[in-house]
Scaffold this active site. Structure first.
Site, short mmCIF file in Angstrom:
data_model
loop_
_atom_site.label_atom_id
_atom_site.label_comp_id
_atom_site.label_asym_id
_atom_site.label_seq_id
_atom_site.Cartn_x
_atom_site.Cartn_y
_atom_site.Cartn_z
N GLY A 113 60.76 50.53 27.27
CA GLY A 113 60.10 49.26 27.00
C GLY A 113 60.87 48.14 27.69
O GLY A 113 62.04 48.28 28.04
N CYS A 114 60.21 47.00 27.89
CA CYS A 114 60.86 45.91 28.60
C CYS A 114 62.03 45.32 27.80
O CYS A 114 63.14 45.15 28.34
CB CYS A 114 59.85 44.83 28.95
N TYR A 115 61.82 45.03 26.52
CA TYR A 115 62.92 44.52 25.70
C TYR A 115 64.04 45.55 25.55
O TYR A 115 65.22 45.21 25.69
CB TYR A 115 62.41 44.11 24.32
N THR A 117 64.96 47.73 27.60
CA THR A 117 65.70 47.82 28.85
C THR A 117 66.88 46.86 28.85
O THR A 117 68.01 47.23 29.19
CB THR A 117 64.77 47.53 30.04
#
Length: 311
Positions: A113-115, A117
């Site tokens: 997921g972006c967060y 990461t």
């Protein structure tokens, strides 16, 4: 040449991936006409024909797509959804953490997921090194551009409610990203995750505040920074700021260009009792499309930075 099928290519992440693949002669993109994209038989055929299928779908649709792939098929999969991120049968698509060879040899790769990461890039190496405790109650404060919410949130910010200045969400404290944060950082407790969205299309800042003075082992800001620098030494994607290079402020701008790089910073106070670990990345870059391309390159035996925007 490797054949690719992007299931969900018309979505935000799918379009970002296609942009990075434009002009690359190593790949041939398989497509379905618009009237066949929801035809199960047609999708089954192309999913099993491709060397690699990239899934840019909601979680349930991603699971359905995987089920359409014959168990003996040659097709390898990169899933950009959160459907398989903590599944032990899948390889987590974060080469800096799990190892490049693991991804290069994987049949099933699940994008981070972006967060997570940003959080994992900061915390996981420090927990592994024994500088941060695995049983600490970590807090994650983060802000993202609105493109991370897909077409519905993009429309809300750009058309329905263009006057939104700040949107805090996941106030029920049960966001789906928490599971992979805990799992891949090797933590004993789930994190308190406080995400928000601002009126910028792309970009992301993830922060982990730390009360170092309450921790055992003297984990000073300088020691944390040095450990991160050693962990990411030589990385073409992740950079760790030197003590003297720490910016006075971190700013997301509405017109920031797309980037697949990630910058990490460790800020500390005079006595070293407090620290702020900060990751700056593009939610559509290293947080989504860029991560996909990085894994794709490794799976195909290519240099991992091919097609990435790292300037």
């Amino acid at each position: 040449m490797h054949t690719l099928f992007i299931d969900g290519a018309a979505g935000t992440t799918g379009l970002e991936i296609l942009e990075r693949l434009a002009g690359r002669e190593e790949f041939a993109i398989l497509t379905l006409d618009a009237d066949r994209r929801k035809d199960t038989a047609a999708r089954r055929e192309v999913l099993n024909e491709a060397d690699i299928a990239i899934l840019c779908l909601p979680d349930e649709a991603a699971r359905e797509a995987v089920a359409l792939i014959d168990p003996v098929s040659k097709t390898r999969v990169i899933d950009a959804s959160s459907a398989h991120r903590t599944d032990p049968a899948w390889t987590y698509g974060f080469p800096e953490l799990v190892g490049r060879d693991a991804i290069a040899n994987a049949a099933r790769v699940s994008n981070p997921g972006c967060y997570p990461t940003g959080f994992l890039a900061l915390v996981a190496p420090l927990v592994r090194a024994g500088l941060l405790p695995a049983d600490w109650p970590y807090t994650v404060n983060a802000v993202s551009g609105y493109s991370g919410g897909g077409k519905a949130l993009i429309a809300r910010f750009e058309e329905a409610e263009p006057d939104i200045a700040f949107r805090s969400y996941a106030l029920g404290l049960a966001h789906k990203h928490r599971a992979e944060m805990k799992h891949y950082a090797g933590l004993e407790h789930g994190v308190i995750f406080a995400p928000a969205v601002v009126p910028a299309y792309r970009g992301m800042v993830v922060e982990v505040p730390l009360h170092l003075g309450a921790m055992a082992g003297d984990p000073t800001p300088d020691r944390l920074r040095a450990a991160l620098q050693a962990f990411y030494a030589g990385s073409p994607v992740v950079a760790v700021g030197e003590r003297g290079e720490a910016p006075d402020e971190i700013v997301l701008r509405c017109e920031d260009a797309a980037s697949d790089a990630m910058s990490l910073f460790v800020f500390g106070n005079e006595g070293g009792y407090h620290a702020r670990l900060v990751a700056v990345l593009d939610n559509l870059g290293k947080g989504a499309g860029g991560a996909t391309i990085q894994s794709l390159n490794l799976m195909c035996g290519l240099p991992e930075t091919c097609g990435l925007r790292l300037g």
